[in-house]
Design a protein around this motif. Structure first.
Motif, PDB file in Angstrom:
ATOM      1  N   UNK A 266      19.495  -0.822 -44.875  1.00 43.50           N
ATOM      2  CA  UNK A 266      18.807  -1.176 -46.037  1.00 43.50           C
ATOM      3  C   UNK A 266      19.764  -1.310 -47.168  1.00 43.50           C
ATOM      4  N   UNK A 267      20.876  -0.727 -47.243  1.00 41.08           N
ATOM      5  CA  UNK A 267      21.757  -1.034 -48.382  1.00 41.08           C
ATOM      6  C   UNK A 267      22.211  -2.448 -48.281  1.00 41.08           C
ATOM      7  N   UNK A 268      22.379  -3.035 -47.431  1.00 34.60           N
ATOM      8  CA  UNK A 268      23.090  -4.402 -47.308  1.00 34.60           C
ATOM      9  C   UNK A 268      22.482  -5.510 -48.062  1.00 34.60           C
TER      10      UNK A 268
ATOM     11  N   UNK B  59      18.273   1.626 -54.118  1.00 33.22           N
ATOM     12  CA  UNK B  59      18.375  -0.015 -54.086  1.00 33.22           C
ATOM     13  C   UNK B  59      19.066  -0.446 -55.333  1.00 33.22           C
ATOM     14  N   UNK B  60      19.295   0.342 -56.223  1.00 38.58           N
ATOM     15  CA  UNK B  60      20.178  -0.085 -57.364  1.00 38.58           C
ATOM     16  C   UNK B  60      21.836  -0.136 -56.799  1.00 38.58           C
TER      17      UNK B  60
ATOM     18  N   UNK C 235      14.232   6.783 -45.284  1.00 41.85           N
ATOM     19  CA  UNK C 235      13.570   5.185 -45.643  1.00 41.85           C
ATOM     20  C   UNK C 235      12.956   5.340 -47.084  1.00 41.85           C
ATOM     21  N   UNK C 236      12.365   6.179 -47.208  1.00 46.23           N
ATOM     22  CA  UNK C 236      11.290   6.083 -48.776  1.00 46.23           C
ATOM     23  C   UNK C 236      12.466   6.410 -49.549  1.00 46.23           C
ATOM     24  N   UNK C 237      13.366   7.425 -49.631  1.00 46.10           N
ATOM     25  CA  UNK C 237      14.342   7.946 -50.536  1.00 46.10           C
ATOM     26  C   UNK C 237      15.295   6.358 -50.681  1.00 46.10           C
ATOM     27  N   UNK C 238      15.686   5.854 -49.673  1.00 42.64           N
ATOM     28  CA  UNK C 238      16.765   4.554 -49.964  1.00 42.64           C
ATOM     29  C   UNK C 238      15.895   3.600 -50.838  1.00 42.64           C
TER      30      UNK C 238
ATOM     31  N   UNK D 111      22.302   6.755 -40.331  1.00 40.77           N
ATOM     32  CA  UNK D 111      23.256   6.228 -41.321  1.00 40.77           C
ATOM     33  C   UNK D 111      23.429   4.701 -41.181  1.00 40.77           C
ATOM     34  N   UNK D 112      23.183   4.268 -39.643  1.00 42.35           N
ATOM     35  CA  UNK D 112      22.966   2.827 -39.476  1.00 42.35           C
ATOM     36  C   UNK D 112      21.810   2.154 -40.460  1.00 42.35           C
TER      37      UNK D 112
END
Length: 97
Positions: A91-93, A39-40, A31-34, A85-86
């Motif tokens: 988070x990428x959505x 986030x770009x 979560x921290x890495x994402x 993965x979900x």
């Protein structure tokens, strides 16, 4: 007067299982890495380095705690990876929309 059962103080607490600690660590790191690297729109290459290091950490932790990993713990670990993965895609959505 309440009588306390004799075996109350003989019960043992074994602490948090290593598999639970590993799963919690995975979720915190991912979560921290994402949030920091992914986030770009093109995912930063450091995200993949963090995920690779996390995979190596998981490998060695599972190898070190091999006696604690029974069938149930392996199934829980596998399900947690799928759910991770979900979480990544959810988070990428925000980035793609």
């Amino acid at each position: 007067m309440a009588i306390i059962p004799e075996d109350l103080y003989k019960r043992r607490h074994f602490g948090t299982p290593q598999s639970v600690s590993l799963i919690v660590t995975n979720y915190i790191i991912v979560v921290i890495a994402v949030q920091v690297f992914a986030m770009a729109n093109p995912i930063h290459w450091l995200f993949w380095v963090v995920i690779g290091l996390l995979a190596i950490y998981n490998f060695f932790q599972m190898r070190k705690n091999r006696e604690d990993l029974d069938r149930k713990n392996l199934i829980v670990y596998a399900v947690s990876i799928v759910l991770l993965l979900v979480v990544f895609f959810l988070l990428r959505l925000k980035v793609t929309s």
